[in-house]
Design a protein around this motif. Structure first.
Motif, PDB file in Angstrom:
ATOM      1  N   TYR A   4      69.693 -48.838   5.820  1.00 26.33           N
ATOM      2  CA  TYR A   4      68.830 -50.029   5.784  1.00 26.33           C
ATOM      3  C   TYR A   4      67.357 -49.724   5.539  1.00 26.33           C
ATOM      4  O   TYR A   4      66.543 -50.631   5.526  1.00 26.33           O
ATOM      5  N   ASP A  51      63.864 -49.115   3.828  1.00 26.97           N
ATOM      6  CA  ASP A  51      63.127 -49.239   2.571  1.00 26.97           C
ATOM      7  C   ASP A  51      62.100 -48.114   2.432  1.00 26.97           C
ATOM      8  O   ASP A  51      61.840 -47.646   1.328  1.00 26.97           O
ATOM      9  N   TYR A  89      57.327 -54.719  -1.112  1.00 30.24           N
ATOM     10  CA  TYR A  89      58.711 -55.165  -0.875  1.00 30.24           C
ATOM     11  C   TYR A  89      58.775 -56.644  -0.508  1.00 30.24           C
ATOM     12  O   TYR A  89      58.000 -57.117   0.338  1.00 30.24           O
ATOM     13  N   HIS A 123      63.486 -56.716   0.607  1.00 32.97           N
ATOM     14  CA  HIS A 123      63.901 -55.321   0.420  1.00 32.97           C
ATOM     15  C   HIS A 123      63.891 -54.870  -1.044  1.00 32.97           C
ATOM     16  O   HIS A 123      64.369 -53.774  -1.343  1.00 32.97           O
TER      17      HIS A 123
END
Ligand code: ZN
Ligand code: ZN
Length: 259
Positions: free
Chosen positions: A141, A143, A249, A252
């Protein structure tokens, strides 16, 4: 689009009382806050510190009426392997634009605890990056990897020592980040408050040589006056290293920002 700070804390984090609206009032750019998700937090009496997501979303909704199109949601995950399921459950239930991945603690101490000044430095640095490598390999998960040097902030590790002790481990960390499209954060609090700019200047070329191209800047502000602190110096360093593009971002998804 101008680059904006992507590592910011407000009162939704256990260690900040800053107002979200106050960050918005002092810039015309979007503001993403990245609040601490730190289960079993040794810096907070072992408490499970998690942003109150429903209150956070309610505040975002309110602020969007005053500051339209400028509110983004973020979280800074403090990862430890024994907490993996608890973290994954929280993230599955709550939507964010940006997820930072951090390695803040070993279960007994936050890595900024002066205790770490008393241990064998080489063994500590290697253990820190072994933990980071295992975590970066595990999670799906992230970024951005925040402050790669967090575990060294209170130490006085030189670029030569970091190279001798941890280049192979950092090489594997960077390879994994590149394969998973995890960006490298220049944490300006680490670079200028904790004087680790030379460590960043040392490792960024390693990341680049492996093909890494995704960079973010984060001030790690816990008070409004620290917002975007040191960004001019960090951008100068990146220019010297031939980097002219950062990423921001939303949901995401990275978008390039030339600077
Ligand atoms: Zn952090
Ligand atoms: Zn932070």
């Amino acid at each position: 689009m101008t680059y904006y700070d992507q590592h910011v804390h407000t009162y939704f984090s256990f260690d900040s009382s800053a107002e979200w609206a106050a960050y918005l009032a002092q810039t015309t750019l979007p503001v993403v806050t990245t609040e601490h998700l730190e289960f079993q937090n040794p810096d907070d009496g072992g408490h499970d510190d998690a942003p109150d997501y429903s209150a956070y979303v309610a505040e975002a909704k309110k602020l969007r009426t005053v500051f339209p199109n400028r509110i983004l949601l973020g979280v800074e995950v403090g990862y430890r392997a024994p907490l993996a399921d608890q973290i994954a459950t929280y993230l599955a239930a709550n939507d964010y634009d940006l997820t930072l991945l951090s390695f803040h603690q070993d279960g007994d101490y936050d890595y900024q605890n002066p205790y770490f000044r008393t241990v064998d430095q080489k063994a500590h640095v290697q253990a820190y990056y072994e933990t980071m490598l295992a975590g970066v390999r595990e999670v799906g998960y992230a970024d951005v990897l925040a402050h790669f040097d967090y575990g060294l902030r209170v130490l006085d590790v030189t670029p030569e020592q970091l190279t001798a002790w941890a280049k192979p481990l950092l090489t594997e960390i960077f390879k994994t980040m590149i394969a998973k499209h995890i960006a490298f954060e220049l944490n300006t609090k680490s670079m200028y408050r904790w004087e680790n700019e030379a460590l960043y200047a040392t490792v960024i070329p390693w990341y680049q040589a492996l093909g890494g191209t995704l960079f973010t800047l984060g001030s790690d502000a816990h008070t409004v006056d620290k917002y975007a602190n040191g960004f001019d110096e960090a951008k100068h360093l990146l220019h010297q290293l031939g980097v002219h593009q950062l990423v921001t971002y939303q949901q995401h998804q990275p978008s390039p920002v030339t600077f």
